[in-house]
Write an enzyme that holds these catalytic residues in place. Sequence first.
Site, PDB file in Angstrom:
ATOM      1  N   GLU A 165      41.332  11.097  39.231  1.00  0.00           N
ATOM      2  CA  GLU A 165      40.702  10.885  40.537  1.00  0.00           C
ATOM      3  C   GLU A 165      39.365  10.176  40.410  1.00  0.00           C
ATOM      4  O   GLU A 165      38.636  10.013  41.384  1.00  0.00           O
ATOM      5  CB  GLU A 165      40.566  12.203  41.312  1.00  0.00           C
ATOM      6  CG  GLU A 165      40.047  13.375  40.508  1.00  0.00           C
ATOM      7  CD  GLU A 165      40.121  14.701  41.251  1.00  0.00           C
ATOM      8  OE1 GLU A 165      40.403  14.740  42.460  1.00  0.00           O
ATOM      9  OE2 GLU A 165      39.876  15.732  40.589  1.00  0.00           O
ATOM     10  N   ASN A 192      42.638  11.486  47.142  1.00  0.00           N
ATOM     11  CA  ASN A 192      41.502  11.702  48.052  1.00  0.00           C
ATOM     12  C   ASN A 192      40.207  11.264  47.364  1.00  0.00           C
ATOM     13  O   ASN A 192      39.420  10.496  47.910  1.00  0.00           O
ATOM     14  CB  ASN A 192      41.361  13.183  48.427  1.00  0.00           C
ATOM     15  CG  ASN A 192      42.646  13.756  48.985  1.00  0.00           C
ATOM     16  OD1 ASN A 192      43.480  13.016  49.482  1.00  0.00           O
ATOM     17  ND2 ASN A 192      42.814  15.053  48.902  1.00  0.00           N
ATOM     18  N   ASP A 193      40.023  11.775  46.149  1.00  0.00           N
ATOM     19  CA  ASP A 193      38.808  11.400  45.424  1.00  0.00           C
ATOM     20  C   ASP A 193      38.911  10.006  44.835  1.00  0.00           C
ATOM     21  O   ASP A 193      37.934   9.259  44.828  1.00  0.00           O
ATOM     22  CB  ASP A 193      38.517  12.432  44.322  1.00  0.00           C
ATOM     23  CG  ASP A 193      37.801  13.654  44.888  1.00  0.00           C
ATOM     24  OD1 ASP A 193      36.904  13.456  45.731  1.00  0.00           O
ATOM     25  OD2 ASP A 193      38.151  14.780  44.519  1.00  0.00           O
ATOM     26  N   HIS A 252      43.019  36.302  67.863  1.00  0.00           N
ATOM     27  CA  HIS A 252      43.551  36.701  66.564  1.00  0.00           C
ATOM     28  C   HIS A 252      45.037  36.997  66.633  1.00  0.00           C
ATOM     29  O   HIS A 252      45.794  36.664  65.734  1.00  0.00           O
ATOM     30  CB  HIS A 252      42.817  37.938  66.054  1.00  0.00           C
ATOM     31  CG  HIS A 252      41.362  37.707  65.942  1.00  0.00           C
ATOM     32  ND1 HIS A 252      40.856  36.717  65.140  1.00  0.00           N
ATOM     33  CD2 HIS A 252      40.308  38.269  66.553  1.00  0.00           C
ATOM     34  CE1 HIS A 252      39.552  36.714  65.258  1.00  0.00           C
ATOM     35  NE2 HIS A 252      39.192  37.646  66.115  1.00  0.00           N
ATOM     36  N   ARG A 285      45.041  25.014  44.551  1.00  0.00           N
ATOM     37  CA  ARG A 285      43.572  24.911  44.572  1.00  0.00           C
ATOM     38  C   ARG A 285      43.003  26.315  44.396  1.00  0.00           C
ATOM     39  O   ARG A 285      42.981  27.101  45.337  1.00  0.00           O
ATOM     40  CB  ARG A 285      43.108  24.316  45.905  1.00  0.00           C
ATOM     41  CG  ARG A 285      43.456  22.843  46.078  1.00  0.00           C
ATOM     42  CD  ARG A 285      42.912  22.323  47.400  1.00  0.00           C
ATOM     43  NE  ARG A 285      42.858  20.877  47.459  1.00  0.00           N
ATOM     44  CZ  ARG A 285      43.723  20.103  48.120  1.00  0.00           C
ATOM     45  NH1 ARG A 285      44.725  20.652  48.774  1.00  0.00           N
ATOM     46  NH2 ARG A 285      43.577  18.795  48.126  1.00  0.00           N
ATOM     47  N   ARG A 328      45.250  24.441  39.206  1.00  0.00           N
ATOM     48  CA  ARG A 328      44.091  23.598  38.916  1.00  0.00           C
ATOM     49  C   ARG A 328      42.878  24.496  38.697  1.00  0.00           C
ATOM     50  O   ARG A 328      42.612  25.381  39.510  1.00  0.00           O
ATOM     51  CB  ARG A 328      43.831  22.644  40.084  1.00  0.00           C
ATOM     52  CG  ARG A 328      42.607  21.784  39.846  1.00  0.00           C
ATOM     53  CD  ARG A 328      42.425  20.757  40.921  1.00  0.00           C
ATOM     54  NE  ARG A 328      41.837  21.339  42.120  1.00  0.00           N
ATOM     55  CZ  ARG A 328      41.546  20.631  43.210  1.00  0.00           C
ATOM     56  NH1 ARG A 328      41.840  19.338  43.246  1.00  0.00           N
ATOM     57  NH2 ARG A 328      40.999  21.200  44.251  1.00  0.00           N
ATOM     58  N   ARG A 344      34.202  10.758  51.198  1.00  0.00           N
ATOM     59  CA  ARG A 344      35.423  11.074  51.953  1.00  0.00           C
ATOM     60  C   ARG A 344      35.156  11.843  53.243  1.00  0.00           C
ATOM     61  O   ARG A 344      35.965  11.787  54.162  1.00  0.00           O
ATOM     62  CB  ARG A 344      36.435  11.813  51.069  1.00  0.00           C
ATOM     63  CG  ARG A 344      35.945  13.118  50.510  1.00  0.00           C
ATOM     64  CD  ARG A 344      36.792  13.563  49.326  1.00  0.00           C
ATOM     65  NE  ARG A 344      37.733  14.617  49.691  1.00  0.00           N
ATOM     66  CZ  ARG A 344      38.413  15.335  48.804  1.00  0.00           C
ATOM     67  NH1 ARG A 344      38.300  15.083  47.511  1.00  0.00           N
ATOM     68  NH2 ARG A 344      39.225  16.273  49.192  1.00  0.00           N
TER      69      ARG A 344
END
Length: 846
Positions: A701, A724-725, A459, A566, A602, A735
């Site tokens: 997408e 990506n999508d 850590h 995100r 988003r 994916r």
Amino acid sequence: MVSLVLVSHSKSLAESLVGLIRQMAGRELKIGVAAGAGPDHEEFGTDATDIARAITEVDSPDGVLVLMDLGSAILSAEMALELIPPDIRQRVRFCPGPLVEGGIAAGVQASLGSDIETVCREAHRALQPKAEQLEGSVEGVAPVVEVAPPLEAQDFHQVEVVLKNAHGLHARPAARFVQLASKFDAEILVTNLTNQKGPVSAKSLNALATLGALRDHRIRIMARGKQATEALEALRRLVEDRFGEPVGAAEGGPPPIQPVVAEAEVEVQGEEGVFVGLPVSDGVAVARLYHYESLPPMVPHDYTSDPEAEWERLQDALEKVRGAIQARYREMVARVGPEEAAIFEAHALLLDDPDLLQPARRLIFEQRYNAAWAWQTSVEAMVAQYQSLDDPYLRQRAQDVQDVGNQVLRALSGESREKIVFEYPVILVADELTPSETAQLDLEHIQGIITLSGGPTSHSAILARSLGIPAVTGLPPAIKRLSSETELGLNGFRGRVWVNPDERVRNELEVERRRWLEERQKLLASSLQPAVTRDGKRVEVVANAGNLTDAQLAAQNGAKGIGLLRTEFLFLTRQTPPSEEEQFQAIRDIGLALKGQPVIVRTLDVGGDKPLPYIPMEPEANPFLGVRALRLSLQQPDLFRTQLRAILRAGALANLRIMFPMVATLEEVEQAREFLSQVHSDLESEGIVHAWPIETGIMVEIPSAAIKAEALAPAVDFFSIGTNDLTQYTLAAERGNPHLAYLGDGLHPAVLRLIEQVVQAAHQEGKWVGVCGELAGEAEAVPILVGLGVDELSINPAGIPKVKAILRAMTMSEAQSLAQKAVKCAKASEVRRMATKFLQALGVGG
Ligand code: PEP
Ligand code: MG
């Protein structure tokens, strides 16, 4: 013949044991003893130097097997390895078997002339006969590995899955696994089919750890009871989704763990010496040494006459520690982001672990131990279990159990640790820093960190890297004997530490430190400049972010905003949905970190492959084609409205835009916009300050959205292409499926055609287009995307300087002609070849 070394806290215990072994194994066997501490070894303790001496003395060409008793004996033995010559070191094996029974078994086996592996195996199994005789239980302390019910029980359902995340079932994924398993009304067992360990309960973190389940291991999950099938489905998805870890986390994450002690070497020349350890965080520092001591908590060894009251005391202490851990979690989320802070969630889970609580309870009620003593005994048994595991990553988790264990002991004794504040810059020297200790430090004044144990994935190492503090680990204990007046030099690139560096070394270190800081500054400065092509076209380079740390890094690296925030990070690591207030604060903080630059928020993109434990979702045969992202939001109006309220409120304080993910049709955009207007009207009538109007876009997408972009463009302010999508849906290749990776190339001409179409449709309506999939950060894709007319690239913060350098090296007209050739290609590989040549000709690699 293999020889033995016995490492014990007690000299008399070890000496008596030698007598016992000799009785059975004869006099030929060489047995070294390293036991006790202090001048005459009369005090209880262990000493690395003494262990190194014992190993060297009994060294044999057939190898030396070292058996240890508990706790620091293991640590000291590991450190002793640093002190012995490499040729001897490679013949040494540490045996996880018990000291007494294992010592006898090993002695007998060694005297038969067996090889070291066989001797070690025998010693390791030495408890088996006793355990069988006592019917599988050692009085007072339950075995960590739970014994599974007979597997012929026909009412079990089962699935088999392969662990594809970077470290298998290590602390964080295991914590998520336990959290999810605990939600279901079902008995759930897990077996590691690769190493044949288990079955163990899926609801115990410690039991799971004993499976030693690593990446690529196949596990079997079995469940029976009311919710057995739902549980199996949810757990299967969690594993297949790599526990939410990004694909490629193994490559991008910290370097793989290495045997720290074996690599470290020491060149000490008195006080003027140089220590060589493992570099774990880049940078150079010169500052005064500060010894950080973790004091063991007090544990009284007396019996109780009121077990009920002791058990109550333990419950209160656990509750207190739970509150402290939760507070620390929140603080660390704000400081370094939810990923680094997730360890505290695993810590909180330990407080409920039946494998810790049940033995402690038995000791209190059956043996009448006091709460602290019972708890400590249970923790020590667990720590020993972790330490005996083969995998070094999992072995390090012993420290987490110890850390939480000590916190509970402190709570029981009423001790508390104040935050340590430094008045001058320091280089911290510690055995190892636990997460809770790190959270107690005033990090502002720490210029460097030196630890004796803990590898690159510990850590403190992870934290040092996140905070940009130079750090070295695997230093020998000698460094602990230096006075606190000592000045240290530290090179985190090379893993070197200087003690009281002379003027020449000091000057060199200062020069290197300046160079390091300047280099950081230079990279930053160039990446802060706008990205303009040689023929004057400016391209917006913004960043993708998943939390506050990403956003801060993006701002430092010169991102002109966040092209994709995100928001899943607010939802995924919890048991209940985040409140409007929590979402508002988190989004506001990210917006403020970007100091007025736009942040595209988003809305939630979960569901399907990323289930939320607190949202009831039907199992789906094809989750990627199922109820995810905007589809889920539209079906869960309360969840959606709460998020939209939080975004609009935060938008009053920061420059925010909204984006809806996974849009397939115009109707969905209309419905989502309707929700948004309704939320605005509600806030207005409640008199709550919020942003209105707000720029609203969608992710393109899904091929239907790309193909009908001209119908969608009038309904939005911007498009952001999620390659990506878009790639997975265009090529019908999931994916995350490694067997289909060859199909997942976003530079396939079919995908490029769709991108071209989207850009044309948007520009005709006067709307702009960004790309926020991973493709936007790939060097070969940069000129092609820009050549197709894409206005903005949104990429991983760390990739910004490189993408900007490519943009500055090319002209728009070159990029346009490359893009036109690319869309006409037949294969993705042809596109890549062309793009690589293009970059090479520009002198920016490929
Ligand atoms: C994408 O699909 O390209 C995208 C950016 O969204 P995510 O990766 O979050 O699905
Ligand atoms: Mg997507």
